[in-house]
Design a protein around this motif. Structure first.
Motif, PDB file in Angstrom:
ATOM      1  N   GLU A 100      -0.501  14.532  -4.508  1.00  0.00           N
ATOM      2  CA  GLU A 100      -1.169  13.558  -3.651  1.00  0.00           C
ATOM      3  C   GLU A 100      -0.831  12.135  -4.108  1.00  0.00           C
ATOM      4  O   GLU A 100      -0.645  11.881  -5.292  1.00  0.00           O
ATOM      5  N   ALA A 101      -0.731  11.229  -3.144  1.00  0.00           N
ATOM      6  CA  ALA A 101      -0.397   9.834  -3.431  1.00  0.00           C
ATOM      7  C   ALA A 101      -1.328   9.249  -4.495  1.00  0.00           C
ATOM      8  O   ALA A 101      -2.493   9.651  -4.605  1.00  0.00           O
ATOM      9  N   THR A 102      -0.796   8.291  -5.260  1.00  0.00           N
ATOM     10  CA  THR A 102      -1.563   7.697  -6.356  1.00  0.00           C
ATOM     11  C   THR A 102      -1.608   6.172  -6.299  1.00  0.00           C
ATOM     12  O   THR A 102      -2.088   5.544  -7.234  1.00  0.00           O
ATOM     13  N   PHE A 103      -1.128   5.572  -5.215  1.00  0.00           N
ATOM     14  CA  PHE A 103      -1.092   4.104  -5.177  1.00  0.00           C
ATOM     15  C   PHE A 103      -2.506   3.524  -5.139  1.00  0.00           C
ATOM     16  O   PHE A 103      -3.452   4.155  -4.661  1.00  0.00           O
ATOM     17  N   GLY A 104      -2.628   2.307  -5.664  1.00  0.00           N
ATOM     18  CA  GLY A 104      -3.908   1.611  -5.649  1.00  0.00           C
ATOM     19  C   GLY A 104      -4.383   1.407  -4.222  1.00  0.00           C
ATOM     20  O   GLY A 104      -3.621   0.995  -3.362  1.00  0.00           O
ATOM     21  N   SER A 148      -4.990   3.027   8.375  1.00  0.00           N
ATOM     22  CA  SER A 148      -4.137   2.248   7.474  1.00  0.00           C
ATOM     23  C   SER A 148      -4.612   2.296   6.034  1.00  0.00           C
ATOM     24  O   SER A 148      -5.809   2.407   5.767  1.00  0.00           O
ATOM     25  N   TRP A 149      -3.651   2.199   5.143  1.00  0.00           N
ATOM     26  CA  TRP A 149      -3.905   2.063   3.718  1.00  0.00           C
ATOM     27  C   TRP A 149      -3.248   0.773   3.264  1.00  0.00           C
ATOM     28  O   TRP A 149      -2.079   0.524   3.562  1.00  0.00           O
ATOM     29  N   SER A 150      -3.979  -0.047   2.526  1.00  0.00           N
ATOM     30  CA  SER A 150      -3.430  -1.259   1.913  1.00  0.00           C
ATOM     31  C   SER A 150      -3.151  -0.946   0.454  1.00  0.00           C
ATOM     32  O   SER A 150      -4.041  -0.495  -0.274  1.00  0.00           O
ATOM     33  N   VAL A 151      -1.929  -1.194   0.032  1.00  0.00           N
ATOM     34  CA  VAL A 151      -1.502  -0.831  -1.316  1.00  0.00           C
ATOM     35  C   VAL A 151      -1.970  -1.873  -2.313  1.00  0.00           C
ATOM     36  O   VAL A 151      -1.742  -3.070  -2.139  1.00  0.00           O
ATOM     37  N   GLY A 152      -2.640  -1.406  -3.350  1.00  0.00           N
ATOM     38  CA  GLY A 152      -3.119  -2.266  -4.422  1.00  0.00           C
ATOM     39  C   GLY A 152      -2.013  -2.557  -5.430  1.00  0.00           C
ATOM     40  O   GLY A 152      -0.823  -2.449  -5.113  1.00  0.00           O
ATOM     41  N   HIS A 189       4.798  -0.879  -2.119  1.00  0.00           N
ATOM     42  CA  HIS A 189       4.619  -1.840  -3.201  1.00  0.00           C
ATOM     43  C   HIS A 189       3.327  -2.607  -2.977  1.00  0.00           C
ATOM     44  O   HIS A 189       2.782  -2.624  -1.872  1.00  0.00           O
ATOM     45  N   SER A 190       2.856  -3.278  -4.014  1.00  0.00           N
ATOM     46  CA  SER A 190       1.621  -4.053  -3.932  1.00  0.00           C
ATOM     47  C   SER A 190       1.653  -4.976  -2.716  1.00  0.00           C
ATOM     48  O   SER A 190       2.632  -5.682  -2.485  1.00  0.00           O
ATOM     49  N   GLY A 191       0.592  -4.904  -1.902  1.00  0.00           N
ATOM     50  CA  GLY A 191       0.477  -5.741  -0.713  1.00  0.00           C
ATOM     51  C   GLY A 191       0.989  -5.085   0.559  1.00  0.00           C
ATOM     52  O   GLY A 191       0.749  -5.594   1.655  1.00  0.00           O
ATOM     53  N   ASP A 192       1.720  -3.978   0.440  1.00  0.00           N
ATOM     54  CA  ASP A 192       2.205  -3.269   1.634  1.00  0.00           C
ATOM     55  C   ASP A 192       1.054  -2.570   2.346  1.00  0.00           C
ATOM     56  O   ASP A 192       0.008  -2.300   1.753  1.00  0.00           O
ATOM     57  N   THR A 193       1.276  -2.254   3.612  1.00  0.00           N
ATOM     58  CA  THR A 193       0.328  -1.472   4.405  1.00  0.00           C
ATOM     59  C   THR A 193       1.077  -0.315   5.029  1.00  0.00           C
ATOM     60  O   THR A 193       2.180  -0.493   5.566  1.00  0.00           O
ATOM     61  N   LEU A 194       0.504   0.868   4.955  1.00  0.00           N
ATOM     62  CA  LEU A 194       1.048   2.056   5.617  1.00  0.00           C
ATOM     63  C   LEU A 194       0.049   2.476   6.682  1.00  0.00           C
ATOM     64  O   LEU A 194      -1.147   2.615   6.398  1.00  0.00           O
TER      65      LEU A 194
END
Length: 151
Positions: free
Chosen positions: A50-54, A101-105, A137-142
């Motif tokens: 499973e994804a682990t991004f902030g 949406s997910w915002s990357v920390g 990357h930090s600040g990206d949105t998926l």
């Protein structure tokens, strides 16, 4: 690539369709390994990667029909280019009025696809691998707009 319903997802969906009881909500998750979905997959196939991004957490897909959950099912031409079905019309339902949406920390990740599991059963319903992995990357949105089509 179209999503693939797992064998345990087939059983879960058919049980809910025929039982007439309450349907469980689903959870939409992201995975970070190069997994090609297979019928024999289980939830553990994806939760182990499973994804682990902030800023990541699974999104709940409430099992109801409304403007903010699953839109009223309609008949329309199949999606995709080329279309996934040769039929002129398929049953189609989209989730919500806007993408989820997910915002990357601060910590990024590479995401290869998504999976859906039953919120209470934990059963894998389906999974789909993206055509190309998404390096976040930090600040990206998926953003993902769940769409369910049946022919």
């Amino acid at each position: 690539m179209a999503f693939l319903v797992s064998r345990e997802g087939d059983v879960r969906l058919l049980t809910e369709l025929l039982s007439g009881g309450a349907s469980e909500d689903w959870q939409l998750g992201l995975y970070n390994a190069a997994i090609v979905p297979a019928e024999t997959d289980t939830a553990a196939t994806y939760t182990a990667h499973e994804a682990t991004f902030g800023g990541y957490a699974r999104k709940t897909l409430t099992r109801s029909v409304s403007a903010t959950t699953w839109n009223t099912p309609v008949l329309q031409a199949p999606s995709g280019a080329p279309a996934w079905s040769p039929r002129g019309q398929v049953a189609h339902a989209k989730y919500g009025a806007a993408p989820l949406s997910w915002s990357v920390g601060p910590a990024g990740d590479t995401v290869y696809g998504y999976f859906i599991v039953g919120a209470t059963s934990g059963a894998l319903i389906l999974a789909e691998q993206f055509t190309d992995p998404r390096s976040l990357h930090s600040g990206d949105t998926l953003s993902i707009t769940p769409v369910f089509e049946v022919a």
